[in-house]
Write an enzyme that holds these catalytic residues in place. Structure first.
Site, mmCIF file in Angstrom:
data_model
loop_
_atom_site.group_PDB
_atom_site.id
_atom_site.type_symbol
_atom_site.label_atom_id
_atom_site.label_comp_id
_atom_site.label_asym_id
_atom_site.label_seq_id
_atom_site.Cartn_x
_atom_site.Cartn_y
_atom_site.Cartn_z
ATOM 1 N N ASP A 113 6.108 13.124 40.511
ATOM 2 C CA ASP A 113 7.088 13.993 41.162
ATOM 3 C C ASP A 113 6.918 15.436 40.711
ATOM 4 O OD1 ASP A 113 8.026 11.795 42.422
ATOM 5 O OD2 ASP A 113 9.982 11.744 41.433
ATOM 6 N N GLU A 147 4.223 8.531 40.550
ATOM 7 C CA GLU A 147 5.323 8.184 39.637
ATOM 8 C C GLU A 147 5.945 6.837 39.978
ATOM 9 O OE1 GLU A 147 9.499 10.293 38.296
ATOM 10 O OE2 GLU A 147 7.737 11.533 38.633
ATOM 11 N N TYR A 161 12.160 16.916 48.484
ATOM 12 C CA TYR A 161 12.384 16.477 47.106
ATOM 13 C C TYR A 161 13.845 16.678 46.679
ATOM 14 C CZ TYR A 161 11.449 15.886 42.114
ATOM 15 O OH TYR A 161 11.446 15.447 40.814
#
Length: 685
Positions: free
Chosen positions: A105, A8, A307
């Site tokens: 992601d 990404e 994350y």
């Protein structure tokens, strides 16, 4: 064999490449053995604007609404010239590869980014999914051996695509219809941003209509075993009653009518998700939600934390060994605290819960360390502190309440003694207070009648608004209840900061320090929508329900078709309502509502995009107050006060050199000027 990995962002491409070997840069991509790692830059593609679907849509007209492309008509366009270049490179590499790995992601937006690129490229290749919750070398190497079939995430993609289409349909059609009918300026209406704005507008109206109430409390001082204590009246008094009672109480005896003690266990906070960290940094550091997300994303891309765009505050049960390993890595570097609690997995029942983990788990450190400075270091240290504190046993407190009586008058002394601070030593907590021993009566040695005033609810900060968005506008203090209400929240962890910035960009909201204040334009939009019976666009509950249904699509429990049908019907209703003649009259009546009477002439003060100005400006009236004066924010409320009293409250400004100072905005000799407060002279001057 050639394997293309699409990430990404460039930073993630570098992390993956470094984990796979020694990367070599070729063009705008990296090569490591059989792997070719290319990157997007967030979204490279978006749904085309209406004019792509027909020449007539270049003009904004009610008769052309609603604009609703059929399933096979939706068109994608690159978001910029840079995106075109990046897409063409990915397309070339895609054609040359034997297999493609999606490494965007691990979430709804990441899935959408890759699938739209796949659609743009249009070349059939075997595709796998690399699902990463952290970017450590160990995790990348482990997960690349356990690739998922892309089809396993079809429901996630379906949810992302449905949300993107719903946002386009509601945003394009409602914004165009409202703008055309208002005939004044461009308005933006969104499925998430409008109910978020409504939360701010409702709070502002509550503040503006608030009438403060003055009351008095009587305080009494007494001594027990040589120590001084103050108790406060339970009842509220007017000034005369309070002063009379305070005078009467001197030297009198108060009888103890109630004295209770109870033990309390205060659990440490759950592990943080994105919203939790945004609320903390807004409250403690005065950061915007966007700034917090940006810093967390940077820490994630440097493999220091897991994350960040998560709404879960729990860990999966299979992470227990990883947690112990992280504790072993961090303990030598963070001397504060007892890491044995983590290594023994204390509180495991509160922390590990598969049922409360969705695509992502709570934000925790990975165990990796890198030299950090400034805000990056501050944020990382707090994530580590939260990780450590979560495993601590509950703090222990004793809560005491003592009630005294004097005739019909009651006084109360309440105190909390911290018996075991536990996790307070990591995150901070209450200061321990002195408890009273068992007593029967006390003598009053000193009194005071203190003037109090009720206050309105505070204006929202980024953190407070994030909390309201998470719970669909319901402000709750209970951590557990807030978790339950998350399913009906407005927006997602990844989009809430962006929504706040969008409201500011559109001129609906101004920042005043940490406060978010709706402008006249923002208030007018919400008022008008409610008056023309489109209040559903302003209701957090409706948007929360849509988010819940998108979650069901992710789980395969609802079809995208049923969701999109309801959105299309809703859009038709919006356009039909705004097309009515009475809606046009309502909107026109609300355009540029005056803020106050002009102090310089017989005109009215109106709010523009950058300033407040007189309606007679064409006739030469010079009244004008800039919304941003010397980097200080002037609100409509400030202008009302300026006109009524000749000056604003004391405001914060900054000089050209960046130095902060406080001053008034005042009316003086027919001009609006800044005036410094008079400095009090010291004795002897």
């Amino acid at each position: 064999m050639s394997i293309l990995i699409v990430t990404e962002k460039p930073s993630v491409a570098r992390q993956i490449a470094a984990a796979l070997g020694k990367p070599k840069k070729e063009g705008n991509h990296l090569v490591v053995g059989e792997y070719v790692i290319a990157h997007a830059m967030g979204h490279l593609l978006q749904f085309a604007y209406p004019e792509h679907y027909g020449e007539r849509y270049k003009k904004w007209r009610l008769e052309d609404l609603p604009i609703m492309p059929k399933e096979d008509e939706w068109q994608l366009v690159p978001i910029s010239k840079t995106a075109v270049k990046q897409l063409e490179e990915i397309k070339t590499l895609w054609a040359e590869a034997d297999m493609v790995i999606s490494a965007t992601d691990a979430g709804r937006e990441g899935e959408l980014i890759f699938r739209l690129i796949q659609q743009y490229v249009g070349i059939e290749k075997p595709i796998k999914r690399l699902w990463l919750q952290s970017l450590t070398k160990e995790t990348i190497r482990e997960q690349i051996k356990q690739l998922l079939d892309l089809s396993e995430l079809d429901n996630l993609y379906a949810s992302a695509l449905a949300r993107a289409k719903a946002d386009w349909l509601v945003g394009i059609n409602a914004s165009r219809a409202f703008t055309v009918v208002s005939k004044k300026e461009v308005f933006s209406i969104g499925r998430v941003q409008t109910p978020t704005l409504a939360i701010l507008v409702d709070r502002e109206k509550e503040i503006q209509s608030f009438v403060p109430r003055i009351y008095y409390k009587v305080k009494v001082r007494f001594e027990v075993e040589g120590k001084s204590f103050w108790a406060e009246s339970v009842k509220e008094y007017d000034q005369e009653e309070a002063e009379k009672l305070a005078e009467e109480l001197i030297g009198k005896t108060l009888i103890v009518t109630e004295q209770t003690e109870e033990q309390a266990k205060i659990n440490p906070p759950l592990l943080p998700d994105l919203g939790d960290l945004q609320k903390f940094t807004s409250r403690s550091f005065k950061w915007s939600a966007q700034k917090t997300l940006k810093i967390l994303q940077k820490l994630y891309e440097n493999a220091l934390i897991t994350y960040p765009r998560t709404d879960s505050r729990y860990l999966p049960t299979d992470m227990k060994k990883q947690v112990i390993g992280t504790a072993n890595q961090l303990e030598p570097l963070f001397a504060k605290g007892n890491w044995e609690y983590v290594k023994k997995l204390n509180n495991r029942g509160r922390i590990f819960n598969n049922a409360r983990v969705t695509d992502h788990f709570a934000i925790i450190p990975t165990g990796k360390i890198k030299e950090l400075k400034g805000d990056d270091e501050k944020m990382f240290n707090y994530v580590v502190d939260r990780f450590l504190a979560a495993f601590y046993p509950p703090a222990l407190e004793t809560h005491q309440k003592t009630v005294f009586s004097y005739g019909d008058h009651l006084f109360e002394y309440a105190a909390v003694r911290v018996d075991d601070p536990s996790w307070y030593t990591i995150l901070g907590g209450k200061e321990s207070q002195e408890l009273l021993p068992k007593i029967a009566e006390v003598m009053v040695l000193e009194t005071s009648a203190e003037k109090r005033q009720t206050r309105p609810a505070p204006r929202f900060t980024d953190g407070m608004l994030i909390a309201a968005m998470e719970t669909a506008g319901k402000l709750v203090e209970s951590e557990e209840l807030a978790e339950i209400l998350k399913e009906k929240g407005i927006g997602t962890p990844a989009t809430r900061a962006e929504i706040i910035e969008r409201l500011i960009e559109m001129g609906y909201v101004q920042r005043n320090g940490p406060q978010l204040i709706p402008t006249s334009k923002g208030i007018m939009l919400i008022d008008a929508l409610r008056e023309v019976k489109l209040q559903s666009l302003t209701e957090p509950e409706l948007t929360g329900e849509w988010e819940r249904r998108l979650g069901l699509i992710e789980k395969g429990k609802e079809t995208p078709e049923s969701f999109m049908w309801s959105i299309e019907e809703y859009v038709k209703d919006i356009v039909q309502t705004l097309s009515k003649e009475e809606s046009s009259k309502t909107l026109k009546s609300k355009q540029n509502m005056p803020i106050a009477k002009c102090p310089f002439c017989d005109g009215y003060i109106l709010e523009g995009q950058k300033s407040y100005y007189c309606s007679n400006w064409k006739e030469g009236c010079k009244f004008r107050v800039w919304k941003n004066m010397n980097r200080g924010v002037i609100t409509a409320d400030d202008v009302r006060r300026l006109v009524a009293e000749g000056r604003t409250r004391l405001k914060r400004f900054r000089s050209k050199a960046g130095k902060a100072y406080r001053a008034f905005v005042v009316l003086k000799d027919g001009e609006v000027v800044i005036e410094f407060p008079t400095r009090k002279k010291k004795d002897g001057e």
